[in-house]
Every structure is written in structure tokens, then in C-alpha cells.
Design a protein around this motif. Structure first.
Motif, PDB file in Angstrom:
ATOM      1  N   GLY A   1      47.814  87.234  84.776  1.00  6.50           N
ATOM      2  CA  GLY A   1      46.886  86.829  83.719  1.00  6.50           C
ATOM      3  C   GLY A   1      47.383  85.739  82.813  1.00  6.50           C
ATOM      4  O   GLY A   1      46.728  85.415  81.807  1.00  6.50           O
ATOM      5  N   PHE A   2      48.511  85.133  83.129  1.00  9.37           N
ATOM      6  CA  PHE A   2      49.091  84.109  82.247  1.00  9.37           C
ATOM      7  C   PHE A   2      49.085  82.738  82.898  1.00  9.37           C
ATOM      8  O   PHE A   2      49.378  82.604  84.093  1.00  9.37           O
ATOM      9  N   SER A   3      48.748  81.736  82.122  1.00 10.53           N
ATOM     10  CA  SER A   3      48.891  80.336  82.520  1.00 10.53           C
ATOM     11  C   SER A   3      49.074  79.514  81.254  1.00 10.53           C
ATOM     12  O   SER A   3      48.394  79.772  80.251  1.00 10.53           O
ATOM     13  N   PRO A   4      49.983  78.532  81.271  1.00 10.95           N
ATOM     14  CA  PRO A   4      50.148  77.690  80.078  1.00 10.95           C
ATOM     15  C   PRO A   4      48.983  76.737  79.860  1.00 10.95           C
ATOM     16  O   PRO A   4      48.876  76.128  78.799  1.00 10.95           O
ATOM     17  N   GLY A   5      48.134  76.570  80.876  1.00 12.36           N
ATOM     18  CA  GLY A   5      46.980  75.695  80.747  1.00 12.36           C
ATOM     19  C   GLY A   5      47.278  74.254  81.093  1.00 12.36           C
ATOM     20  O   GLY A   5      48.234  73.664  80.572  1.00 12.36           O
ATOM     21  N   ASP A   6      46.491  73.696  82.002  1.00 12.96           N
ATOM     22  CA  ASP A   6      46.626  72.286  82.403  1.00 12.96           C
ATOM     23  C   ASP A   6      48.033  71.963  82.910  1.00 12.96           C
ATOM     24  O   ASP A   6      48.566  70.885  82.625  1.00 12.96           O
ATOM     25  N   CYS A   7      48.634  72.905  83.613  1.00 12.54           N
ATOM     26  CA  CYS A   7      49.983  72.704  84.149  1.00 12.54           C
ATOM     27  C   CYS A   7      49.980  73.103  85.629  1.00 12.54           C
ATOM     28  O   CYS A   7      50.519  74.159  86.003  1.00 12.54           O
ATOM     29  N   PRO A   8      49.382  72.288  86.493  1.00 14.57           N
ATOM     30  CA  PRO A   8      49.230  72.695  87.902  1.00 14.57           C
ATOM     31  C   PRO A   8      50.551  72.945  88.607  1.00 14.57           C
ATOM     32  O   PRO A   8      50.631  73.824  89.469  1.00 14.57           O
ATOM     33  N   GLN A   9      51.607  72.196  88.273  1.00 10.00           N
ATOM     34  CA  GLN A   9      52.892  72.422  88.934  1.00 10.00           C
ATOM     35  C   GLN A   9      53.469  73.786  88.555  1.00 10.00           C
ATOM     36  O   GLN A   9      54.017  74.498  89.405  1.00 10.00           O
ATOM     37  N   PHE A  10      53.347  74.156  87.284  1.00  4.08           N
ATOM     38  CA  PHE A  10      53.832  75.462  86.863  1.00  4.08           C
ATOM     39  C   PHE A  10      53.011  76.558  87.536  1.00  4.08           C
ATOM     40  O   PHE A  10      53.563  77.549  88.040  1.00  4.08           O
TER      41      PHE A  10
END
Length: 515
Positions: free
Chosen positions: A125-134
């Protein structure tokens, strides 16, 4: 020394000395998790590109400096160690990472502890947002850990069932179903153990739920085995690996028998094996189970690898051929079809040449007659190239070494990668396998090919990256009346890729022998 706990299994959290650290910064949390997983310094340029992919170099470096400053305000000045080009967690802190604790438990075979450590999927459920490589990095890490969790749960379900603790087995099987709701194998584990534990109502409820899921998602009905569970659960065995026994012929050789067909089929795999771990890979398990329908399956680990005794010398083809005889005697086998895969082929050739009276047929899959190339045998690596390959393999032994070569169709499958890495670690150490591989490099059984008088089937995939197809053609052309079947695909493992084509050729061959 401050204790920092980084939780990555589930939604990520950071705590210091058991107190949660309030981090409203999503990219800050992402940075701390990535550094913890890296176990060492990470380049500033790598972090900047990962977290701010669309900004200029000057902008991202400034943002990275501000982010680290804000993290230090929350966590403390002693948490991050930096220099002009890298960032890492400071050695002045005691860092605990739950994903690493989980993997350590798996590596030690402490599967129930591993199941307790796995609180959820990686960064669920986590994403830093706008960071496709991550996000891509997190996806592959998530799948790898999820694959190991499935393997751990499978082992615990099997162990608990074998111990008669059906209620506990059902609890762990329920977690398997949560991870893969459309798996009938996992659904059967759950239903069967619930029934054996005496909870028929729950078993029937989960049976109906499985049937509904299969209909809604796949528009299929349950398999016959699933449909029969409610009537035969008390007698139906779980899909457990066969028990491991030992044959003794100067050293102890681990072997298994499975099935009760009319003809024995002894399988000798390539340079590495583990008679128990091979059953953990679903495709391999399906392949072996299909062979066991054709005849009684006999598996064993060659000396020096798997569960067999380690030896203080490089095991020769002649020694492995003698071990075949030892295992056949222990299994009570009088006549056998030998299935030699890859480097297992030369020892099967040796045994078939010396003991034609005991061999009903010989199957050589992706195999070869000589371990290194010479002017009159161009179908293998030069000895120098082989030695380089061995060094490269040993250098990455802790991971899924060589899977891109051995099974290109599975190279991006996290579960297959995790299984292969686990099998390698269990089967041998880097130093021990070096001796096995050196012995295989020096193998040459070309002089025996003309002595083979038993029916022979040679199978080879045309795009095999591990053993060139020319090696298979050479075998077939030098064994009298050998049948050669060239298959499509590039996988070196028989169970990878189109295993049905392999099985169909084997069934036809064995059917001809039996007739």
C-alpha cells in the motif's frame, strides 16, 4: 547505540528505541527503506534519479540535501552517514530490518519463525508517488519475498500435516489461500486439513468459496481431485514429497522412490540437486509427478551434493555410475529406464554400457558426451572458458546463479529465482561445487557411445543456452539406433518451458519399451 527498526513487511514504519518515528515525508520513508535494503552506501545520483526522475541534476541534488536534513531533524544527527557521493545508514546505529530477519529464518530452515515474521507484502500500500524506478524496484523485491513466504508456508503445512496437527496445518494453509486464492492446490490443503481436524462445516464453506472464485475469475469448475475431497478427505494424502532414505556404498546416498508404475525410472539431474527441495517448485513437482504416473520414480543426489555425503575428492563419472547401482539395489530395482539430464547423462551412459542387463532404456535430456571442447568435439566450452564460467557461478552462488542460462523462461519469475537460490544454498557450498564442476569439465564418455545397446531417446531443445544442441545431435548420431527428438525452446531444465512435449516423448518411448 540507538536501535532503529525498519518495518517493510506491510505498510512501512520506522521506530527508534521502540518509539515510532513520525515521518510525514513519503520520499523520506522511501529513501530510508531503500538504504536499509541496500546494506551499504548508495550513490547520491542513484537516489536522486529514483526519487525525482523528471528534475534536473541541480534541482534533485538540492532536494536530496533538504530531504536528508529534514530526516535528521526527526531521527537524529547520527542516523545517516554521508560523503560527497554516497549516503547510507550510519554504523553508529543498531539497524534491524524485518525483511532480512524473515529471509534469515528461511535460510536457516526455521519456516514457522519465517511465517511469524512475515506481517504482509513488502511495502504493501505504499508508494512515494511519481517514482517509477522506486515502484519497479519495490515490485520485484515484493515478489521475491512473497515467493519465499509461499515456500515457507508450503513447508510448514506439509510438516504440520505429517505430524498430525491438522488444525495448525489448516491455519497455515489458509494463509497460502490468501496469497493465491485461485490455487486449487492450496485450496485442497486448507479443505483437507480442516476435514481431518474435524471441522467439516468450515471445510465445506471453503470448498464452496473456492468453487465460486474459480467460476468468477476463470470460468472453470474445480478439478476432479478437489471435487472428491468432501467424500475422501480422511484417506486422501496431502501432496507431500516422498520420504528420503539412504543407500550405502562406501558413502551415504540420499534417494527417494515415488509412484508404483510397472517400470522403474531413475532420474539423475545435472551438477546440482536436492531430493527434497526439488519438490518445492510447482513446475518441477508437476513434472516429477507426471513421470511417477508413467513408472516408479527413483531420485537420488549424486555424491558430494544435496543430502548425500560430501566427499574429499572430485567425483568421477565412474564413481557416479557405481552410485546408480547402489541406489538401484537399495530401491529393489531389477530393470530401469535411466533419465540422465545434462551432466547426469555421462554417468547414465557409463552404467548402461556396463550393465545393459539392468537397463530397459536410456533417456538423455540436454546432455553431452564431453565436458569441454577439443578440435574433434566443438559442442562445449573450451576448458579456459569453462573455468571462467565456474568462477562466475561461484561468485554469485548465494543467489539464483545461472537461472538466465538454465531457464530463460523463468528468469524473471521471483518464485522460481528464490527457489533456485535456496536449492543451491542447500545443495552445496561454493567450494564443494567447484570440485564437482571440475570433474564434469574433465568428463569424456565418447568411447562408450558405440557400446550402448539399449533403446535410447535423446531429447534436446534447439535453443538450449547451457548445453549446445550440437551435443545432443552428436549423442544421437553415435549411439546405435538412438531416437533423436529436437524440441522448441531455450530452457535447459526439462520441467521449464513446454514440459508437456518432453513428457509426451518420454511416454511414447517408455510405452514402446513396455510393449
Amino acid at each position: 547505540m540507538a536501535l532503529f527498526c525498519v518495518r517493510t513487511l506491510g505498510f512501512p514504519e520506522i521506530s527508534r528505541d521502540n518509539r515510532p518515528c513520525r515521518l510525514p515525508l513519503r520520499k523520506g520513508l522511501a529513501l530510508l527503506v531503500y538504504l536499509a535494503e541496500a546494506k551499504g552506501p548508495v550513490g547520491r545520483d542513484v537516489l536522486a534519479t529514483m526519487l525525482w526522475p523528471d528534475s534536473s541534476e541541480d534541482v534533485v541534488r538540492a532536494r536530496l540535501r533538504r530531504l536528508m536534513y529534514r530526516l535528521q531533524l526527526v531521527l537524529g544527527d547520527d542516523v545517516l552517514a554521508t560523503d560527497r557521493s554516497t549516503v547510507r545508514w550510519s554504523s553508529a546505529v543498531d539497524l534491524q530490518l524485518d525483511s532480512q530477519l524473515f529471509e534469515l529464518a528461511c535460510d536457516r530452515g526455521e519456516f514457522e519463525q519465517a511465517c511469524r515474521d512475515y506481517h504482509g507484502d513488502f511495502l504493501d500500500g505504499f508508494s512515494p508517488g511519481d517514482c517509477p524506478q522506486f515502484d519497479e524496484w519495490a515490485f520485484f523485491r515484493r515478489e521475491a519475498l512473497r515467493g519465499r513466504m509461499i515456500q515457507a508456508l508450503e513447508r510448514v503445512v506439509h510438516d504440520r500435516h505429517a505430524a498430525g496437527d491438522y488444525a495448525a496445518a489448516a491455519g497455515y494453509a489458509g494463509r497460502l489461500v490468501q496469497l493465491d486464492p485461485l490455487s486449487e492446490v492450496y485450496g485442497r490443503h486448507l479443505i483437507r486439513n480442516l476435514l481431518l481436524a474435524g471441522d467439516r462445516a468450515a471445510g465445506e464453506r471453503h470448498f464452496e468459496a473456492l468453487k465460486q472464485r474459480l467460476r468468477d475469475a476463470l470460468d472453470v469448475a474445480p478439478e476432479t481431485e478437489t471435487l472428491g475431497l468432501l467424500n475422501t478427505a480422511a484417506a486422501a494424502p496431502i501432496d507431500t514429497p516422498p520420504p528420503t532414505r539412504y543407500a550405502y556404498g562406501g558413502i551415504h546416498l540420499a534417494f527417494q522412490t515415488h509412484g508404483a508404475g510397472g517400470i522403474d525410472i531413475l532420474v539423475l539431474p545435472g551438477f546440482v540437486s536436492h531430493v527434497e527441495r526439488i519438490w518445492e517448485e510447482p513446475r518441477c513437482r508437476a513434472f516429477l509427478s507426471s513421470l511417477a504416473v508413467t513408472g516408479r520414480l527413483i531420485l537420488f543426489d549424486r555424491r558430494g551434493v544435496g543430502l548425500s555425503d560430501r566427499v574429499g575428492f572430485n567425483p568421477s563419472v565412474d564413481a557416479t555410475a557405481r552410485d546408480i547401482g547402489t541406489v538401484l539395489d537399495a530401491a529393489g530395482s531389477r530393470r530401469v529406464v535411466l533419465f540422465g539430464a545434462s551432466e547426469g547423462g555421462p554417468a547414465c551412459i557409463r552404467f548402461a554400457a556396463d550393465h545393459a542387463d539392468r537397463v530397459a532404456g536410456l533417456i538423455l535430456f540436454a546432455s553431452l558426451a564431453k565436458g569441454n571442447a577439443t578440435p574433434d568435439y566443438p559442442h562445449a566450452l573450451q576448458a579456459e572458458q569453462y573455468d571462467v564460467w565456474v568462477q562466475q557461478l561461484i561468485a554469485v552462488w548465494g543467489g539464483p546463479a545461472g537461472i538466465e542460462t538454465f531457464a530463460p523462461s523463468l528468469a524473471r519469475d521471483p518464485q522460481a529465482r528464490a527457489w533456485w537460490a535456496s536449492l543451491l544454498r542447500a545443495a552445496s557450498s561454493p567450494g564443494a561445487i567447484k570440485g564437482v564442476l571440475e570433474a564434469l569439465r574433465d568428463t569424456d564418455v565418447r568411447h562408450l557411445l558405440g557400446q550402448i545397446s539399449v533403446p535410447t531417446l535423446v531429447l534436446h531443445r534447439c535453443g538450449d543456452r547451457a548445453v549446445r544442441v550440437g551435443a545432443g545431435r552428436h549423442l544421437a548420431s553415435h549411439i546405435a539406433q538412438a531416437r533423436y527428438v529436437e524440441l522448441d525452446g531455450a530452457d535447459h531444465w526439462p520441467f521449464a518451458g513446454d514440459q508437456q512435449a518432453v513428457l509426451a516423448s518420454i511416454r511414447q518411448f517408455i510405452g514402446g519399451i513396455a510393449a
